[in-house]
Design an enzyme around this catalytic site. Structure first.
Site, PDB file in Angstrom:
ATOM      1  N   GLY A  27      -1.328  11.520 -11.929  1.00 28.14           N
ATOM      2  CA  GLY A  27      -2.297  11.380 -13.113  1.00 28.14           C
ATOM      3  C   GLY A  27      -1.839  10.064 -13.909  1.00 28.14           C
ATOM      4  N   ASN A 120     -12.814   2.816  -7.149  1.00 29.48           N
ATOM      5  CA  ASN A 120     -11.530   3.350  -7.161  1.00 29.48           C
ATOM      6  C   ASN A 120     -10.481   2.188  -6.926  1.00 29.48           C
ATOM      7  OD1 ASN A 120      -9.679   4.897  -5.738  1.00 29.48           O
ATOM      8  ND2 ASN A 120     -10.021   3.438  -3.660  1.00 29.48           N
ATOM      9  N   HIS A 122      -6.745   0.741  -5.562  1.00 32.94           N
ATOM     10  CA  HIS A 122      -5.937   0.993  -4.373  1.00 32.94           C
ATOM     11  C   HIS A 122      -4.631   0.113  -4.436  1.00 32.94           C
ATOM     12  CE1 HIS A 122      -4.630   1.916  -0.603  1.00 32.94           C
ATOM     13  NE2 HIS A 122      -4.444   1.046  -0.092  1.00 32.94           N
ATOM     14  N   GLU A 161     -16.644   5.169   3.010  1.00 35.74           N
ATOM     15  CA  GLU A 161     -15.246   5.338   3.684  1.00 35.74           C
ATOM     16  C   GLU A 161     -13.979   5.218   2.914  1.00 35.74           C
ATOM     17  OE1 GLU A 161     -15.103   2.118   6.871  1.00 35.74           O
ATOM     18  OE2 GLU A 161     -17.371   2.046   6.521  1.00 35.74           O
ATOM     19  N   ASP A 163     -11.101   3.887   0.925  1.00 37.74           N
ATOM     20  CA  ASP A 163     -10.680   2.804   0.118  1.00 37.74           C
ATOM     21  C   ASP A 163     -11.471   1.392   0.787  1.00 37.74           C
ATOM     22  OD1 ASP A 163      -8.420   3.851  -0.901  1.00 37.74           O
ATOM     23  OD2 ASP A 163      -7.251   3.637   0.904  1.00 37.74           O
ATOM     24  N   GLU A 192      -2.276  -2.615 -11.780  1.00 36.02           N
ATOM     25  CA  GLU A 192      -3.573  -1.509 -11.893  1.00 36.02           C
ATOM     26  C   GLU A 192      -3.944  -1.248 -13.151  1.00 36.02           C
ATOM     27  OE1 GLU A 192      -3.028   1.993  -9.479  1.00 36.02           O
ATOM     28  OE2 GLU A 192      -1.642   0.952  -8.226  1.00 36.02           O
TER      29      GLU A 192
HETATM   30  C1  GAR Z   1      -2.090   4.719  -7.861  1.00 40.71           C
HETATM   31  O1  GAR Z   1      -1.107   3.803  -7.559  1.00 40.71           O
HETATM   32  C2  GAR Z   1      -3.422   4.560  -6.980  1.00 40.71           C
HETATM   33  O2  GAR Z   1      -3.634   2.847  -6.985  1.00 40.71           O
HETATM   34  C3  GAR Z   1      -3.166   5.063  -5.670  1.00 40.71           C
HETATM   35  O3  GAR Z   1      -2.684   6.529  -5.838  1.00 40.71           O
HETATM   36  C4  GAR Z   1      -1.623   6.141  -7.217  1.00 40.71           C
HETATM   37  C5  GAR Z   1      -2.132   7.512  -7.974  1.00 40.71           C
HETATM   38  O4  GAR Z   1      -1.046   7.620  -9.125  1.00 40.71           O
HETATM   39  N1  GAR Z   1      -4.563   5.304  -5.099  1.00 40.71           N
HETATM   40  C6  GAR Z   1      -4.415   5.286  -3.746  1.00 40.71           C
HETATM   41  O5  GAR Z   1      -3.517   5.095  -2.940  1.00 40.71           O
HETATM   42  C7  GAR Z   1      -5.971   5.261  -3.259  1.00 40.71           C
HETATM   43  N2  GAR Z   1      -6.111   5.056  -1.784  1.00 40.71           N
HETATM   44  P1  GAR Z   1      -1.237   8.788 -10.199  1.00 40.71           P
HETATM   45  O6  GAR Z   1      -1.653  10.043  -9.411  1.00 40.71           O
HETATM   46  O7  GAR Z   1       0.065   8.581 -10.942  1.00 40.71           O
HETATM   47  O8  GAR Z   1      -2.396   8.155 -11.015  1.00 40.71           O
END
Ligand code: GAR
Length: 227
Positions: A27, A120, A122, A161, A163, A192
């Site tokens: 999170g 989203n 990624h 789909e 990502d 991000e």
């Molecule tokens: C983030 O880095 C996000 O970009 C990635 O998961 C992480 C979540 O971190 N998302 C993906 O890989 C989606 N395919 P968090 O749980 O600490 O927010």
């Protein structure tokens, strides 16, 4: 070649959008949104946090911030369909403006209701290093294994789909010779943290439009007809 016409996405006309944040893990993405909202840098309201795992630390972060939480445990549903039935049952009465996927490991089905209303983030430059199983540190491990010199961050509209969907922002991040998945993740996450709130802001302002699959950022929101 015919150029596709520009399709505008209304957003909330600059009003604070009501968000549902869907997550499966730590999170930190949620925390960034909470912090930006509290600082007044992001004009939005997180209506609900929905986790697909009971042990997601993101739930603790949501509770600390006084945000309503739900758990819809993916493991307890035999199919993606049944899982989404439960997810949509939680979301429907809340009637949120925008669904924000924040490290959500499962598939969220749009079901005709959420087109261009799901974002989203990624931690790579899609379509590279993306899709089912490419999540968190797995992504950065794959990037290092492949020996690429740049990776990055993508913020996009989600479709059905993993990502996948029209790209709002992409920004490159260098891969350094002595990187580990953890050091690379930190460098990508710094990007991000900046791009995700910026995309939410533009969406709410109605400044995102589509020309075919390409997202165009408008200098200002299109004026609305009064008829
Ligand atoms: C983030 O880095 C996000 O970009 C990635 O998961 C992480 C979540 O971190 N998302 C993906 O890989 C989606 N395919 P968090 O749980 O600490 O927010």
């Amino acid at each position: 070649m015919t150029i596709p016409s520009l399709v505008t996405i209304p957003g909330t006309g600059g009003q604070a959008p009501r968000l549902a944040v869907l997550l499966s893990g730590g999170g930190s993405t949620l925390q960034n949104l909470i912090d930006q909202i509290q600082r007044g840098d992001l004009h939005a309201h997180i209506e609900v946090v929905v986790a697909s795992r009971r042990d997601a630390f993101g739930l603790v972060r949501a509770q600390r911030a006084g945000i309503r939480c739900h758990v819809v445990p993916r493991r307890e549903f035999s199919s993606v369909e049944a899982f989404n039935d439960a997810l949509h049952a939680v979301l429907e009465p809340l009637d949120v403006d925008l669904v924000v996927l924040a490290g959500f490991l499962s598939k969220f089905q749009l079901r005709g209701r959420y087109q261009y209303r799901v974002l989203n983030v990624h931690p790579a430059l899609i379509p590279a290093f993306s899709g089912q199983g490419f999540y968190g540190l797995h992504v950065h491990r794959a990037v290092l294994d492949a020996g690429v010199k740049v990776t990055g961050c993508t913020v996009h509209f989600a479709d059905d789909e993993y990502d996948h969907g029209p790209i709002i922002f992409q920004e490159c991040v260098p891969v350094l010779d002595d990187d580990t998945p953890e050091t690379l993740a930190l460098r990508v996450q710094a990007v991000e943290r900046r791009l995700y709130p910026a995309a939410i802001r533009l969406w709410a302002q109605g400044r995102l439009a589509l020309r075919g699959q390409r997202v165009v950022i408008l200098p200002s929101a299109p004026s609305r007809s009064l008829t």
